[in-house]
Design a protein around this motif. Structure first.
Motif, PDB file in Angstrom:
ATOM      1  N   HIS A   1      -3.643   6.087   0.387  1.00  0.00           N
ATOM      2  CA  HIS A   1      -4.076   4.956  -0.453  1.00  0.00           C
ATOM      3  C   HIS A   1      -4.747   3.841   0.473  1.00  0.00           C
ATOM      4  CE1 HIS A   1      -1.022   6.460  -3.068  1.00  0.00           C
ATOM      5  NE2 HIS A   1      -1.702   5.817  -4.233  1.00  0.00           N
TER       6      HIS A   1
ATOM      7  N   SER B   1       0.660   4.508   0.458  1.00  0.00           N
ATOM      8  CA  SER B   1       0.566   5.332   1.323  1.00  0.00           C
ATOM      9  C   SER B   1      -0.549   5.436   2.234  1.00  0.00           C
ATOM     10  CB  SER B   1       0.853   7.064   0.804  1.00  0.00           C
ATOM     11  OG  SER B   1      -0.511   7.049   0.335  1.00  0.00           O
TER      12      SER B   1
ATOM     13  N   ILE C   1       0.937  -1.280   0.023  1.00  0.00           N
ATOM     14  CA  ILE C   1       0.137   0.098   0.219  1.00  0.00           C
ATOM     15  C   ILE C   1       0.949   1.146  -0.024  1.00  0.00           C
ATOM     16  CG2 ILE C   1      -1.942   1.160   1.282  1.00  0.00           C
ATOM     17  CD1 ILE C   1      -2.899  -1.597   2.303  1.00  0.00           C
TER      18      ILE C   1
ATOM     19  N   GLU D   1      -8.307   5.414   1.193  1.00  0.00           N
ATOM     20  CA  GLU D   1      -8.988   5.226  -0.172  1.00  0.00           C
ATOM     21  C   GLU D   1      -9.607   3.880  -0.294  1.00  0.00           C
ATOM     22  OE1 GLU D   1     -11.518   6.207  -3.382  1.00  0.00           O
ATOM     23  OE2 GLU D   1     -10.246   7.485  -2.163  1.00  0.00           O
ATOM     24  N   ARG D   2      -8.759   2.720   0.241  1.00  0.00           N
ATOM     25  CA  ARG D   2      -9.308   1.444   0.172  1.00  0.00           C
ATOM     26  C   ARG D   2     -10.303   1.179   1.330  1.00  0.00           C
ATOM     27  NH1 ARG D   2      -5.179  -3.443  -0.004  1.00  0.00           N
ATOM     28  NH2 ARG D   2      -4.504  -2.384  -1.814  1.00  0.00           N
TER      29      ARG D   2
END
Length: 189
Positions: free
Chosen positions: A180, A177, A175, A183-184
């Motif tokens: 990210h 950052s 992953i 967002e996931r």
């Protein structure tokens, strides 16, 4: 071709104790820096090659993390053995970073039952600054700005990974950052 990432990780596992063995007599040979450089390059390219060959599995990424721990653990012991007077001014910040890393590992083990393997951008930054600090110390007997940069990058990476662990509902690897990871979480909610 698909075994190249595994071979690069295995190479790092092999080089780590050899670096330590080279330092145990109180000095290092030129091989130490060559071995570190080869291990450092293997750390950079194993993930790149694994992603390109589409063989980046959770097991491979965990092995990569364990190889990193082995390599940098052996280098830390070597550094303390050879350069303790140069490192002593950094013992408090280094110890606090080690404690933070242990907290990250404990948090991951408690939450997921596995060690973290995020391999994000901040980890890459920490790896580069660590490489510079190691080259400065073992190549030139210098610490200074290189150590401070590595410590700062280490803290940034560790805090980011702690935050990622706190928000991710399940263990994940690669992953880039915290954003990210966020967002996931948003897309899976």
């Amino acid at each position: 071709m698909k075994t190249i990432p595994s071979l690069l990780i295995a190479l790092r596992f092999l080089i780590a104790p050899l670096l330590l063995a080279d330092a145990l007599d109180g000095s290092i040979t030129p091989w130490f820096l060559v071995g570190f450089f080869v291990a450092f390059l293997s750390d950079i390219f194993d993930g790149i090659i694994a992603r390109r060959l589409k063989v980046s599995t959770p097991q491979l990424r965990q092995a990569d993390s364990w190889a990193d721990l082995s390599l940098y653990g052996c280098i830390a012991i070597s550094a303390l053995h050879l350069y303790s007077p140069l490192i002593s001014p950094f013992l408090i910040p280094l110890s606090s970073l080690l404690f933070a890393q242990l907290a990250l590992f404990a948090l991951n083990l408690l939450k997921y039952g596995k060690m973290p393997s995020y391999h994000g951008y901040s980890a890459k930054l920490w790896g580069i600054t660590l490489g510079l600090a190691i080259a400065a110390l073992f190549g030139f007997g210098q610490t200074g700005i290189f150590f401070w940069l590595a410590i700062a990058a280490g803290w940034f990476n560790t805090l980011e990974e702690i935050l990622m662990t706190l928000i991710l509902p399940q263990w994940s690897h690669d992953i880039p950052s915290f954003f990210h990871a966020l967002e996931r979480v948003r897309t899976t909610a």
